[in-house]
Design an enzyme around this catalytic site. Structure first.
Site, PDB file in Angstrom:
ATOM      1  CB  THR A  55      -0.938   0.008   1.218  1.00 37.59           C
ATOM      2  OG1 THR A  55      -0.167  -0.187   2.405  1.00 37.59           O
ATOM      3  CG2 THR A  55      -1.985  -1.076   1.105  1.00 37.59           C
TER       4      THR A  55
ATOM      5  CG  LEU B 239       4.875   7.123   3.218  1.00 34.61           C
ATOM      6  CD1 LEU B 239       5.433   6.193   4.278  1.00 34.61           C
ATOM      7  CD2 LEU B 239       5.920   8.139   2.790  1.00 34.61           C
ATOM      8  CG  HIS B 240      -1.282   3.215   3.878  1.00 29.71           C
ATOM      9  ND1 HIS B 240      -1.892   3.122   5.108  1.00 29.71           N
ATOM     10  CD2 HIS B 240      -0.643   2.029   3.684  1.00 29.71           C
ATOM     11  CE1 HIS B 240      -1.646   1.934   5.639  1.00 29.71           C
ATOM     12  NE2 HIS B 240      -0.885   1.253   4.801  1.00 29.71           N
ATOM     13  CB  ALA B 241      -3.079   7.221   6.905  1.00 30.70           C
TER      14      ALA B 241
END
Length: 237
Positions: A161, A163-165
């Site tokens: 995914t 560098l998501h939250a």
């Protein structure tokens, strides 16, 4: 001490859910945070006295930021601050988006950030979304060359995914362990501060992208090496 946070909403379930989401991103002791939402009988609405009480509960001397949703929430927040009646306390209503701003502000408040830093991070919370849909580019930042830094490293994102939250919040927590200023770039995007979850989100970094780290400060070498290893390790996910 830490910057206090108050969430003012017409809906108690909405505010509770937003706070829960924000706290899921926290790694370490959370900042003092309270909700002032809904009416006393459980209906929709806002209450200035509840705002006043919430501010008093989270004001530890480093200031308080107040997030509001719509309409009369702003008026209730303003009246709540007036009722609080502490002119020496720095209490600010932020124009930040309620959910995105709250998440960004909570993440930034961890670890002793100043009220200016928390407010700045929260108020920029829409930049990643705006950049993603093409409404405006991410905010320009000063370019830093390898010669300007005391240490540098590169690391390839391996998690599916990117560098998501959640990994961004983990990365921020890791970066704060070092006495160093580490800037992160993704190709021509950046640099941004390693301690800004919003800045990291604007990099639009995905699996296979190479992040470039440049560090300055007493622990620059340790910081860039540790952060590079954290990236290639998938942020522990």
């Amino acid at each position: 001490m830490a910057v206090g946070i108050v969430a003012v909403s017409h809906s108690r379930p909405l505010a509770d859910a937003a706070v829960e989401l924000a706290l899921q991103m926290v790694h370490g002791d959370p900042p003092p945070i309270r909700v002032a939402a809904g009416t006393i009988d459980g209906g929709l609405g806002t209450d200035a006295t509840a705002v006043m009480a919430a501010i008093g509960e989270v004001d530890q001397g480093d200031g308080v930021v107040v997030f509001v949703d719509i309409g009369s929430a702003l008026m209730s927040a303003e009246l709540g601050i007036e009722l609080y009646g502490q002119p020496d306390s720095d209490v600010r209503i932020l124009p930040a988006p309620f959910v995105e701003g709250l998440v960004a502000g909570v993440i930034r408040a961890v670890g002793g950030a100043t009220i200016d830093e928390v407010a700045g991070e929260a108020n920029n919370a829409l930049l990643p979304k705006l950049g993603a849909v093409g409404e405006q580019p991410p905010a320009a930042t000063q370019q830093v060359s390898a010669q300007d830094g005391e240490a540098s490293a590169e690391a390839v994102l391996v998690n599916e995914t990117g560098l998501h939250a959640r990994p961004a919040a983990l990365f921020v927590a890791e970066a704060r362990k070092f006495d160093a200023d580490v800037q992160v770039s993704n190709g021509v995007i950046g640099p941004v501060s390693s301690t800004s979850s919003i800045g990291l989100a604007t990099l639009n970094a995905r699996k296979g992208d190479t992040l470039h780290l440049i560090g300055t400060g007493p622990e620059a070498r340790q910081a860039v090496d540790a952060l590079a290893a954290f990236i290639v390790g998938g942020f522990g996910e």
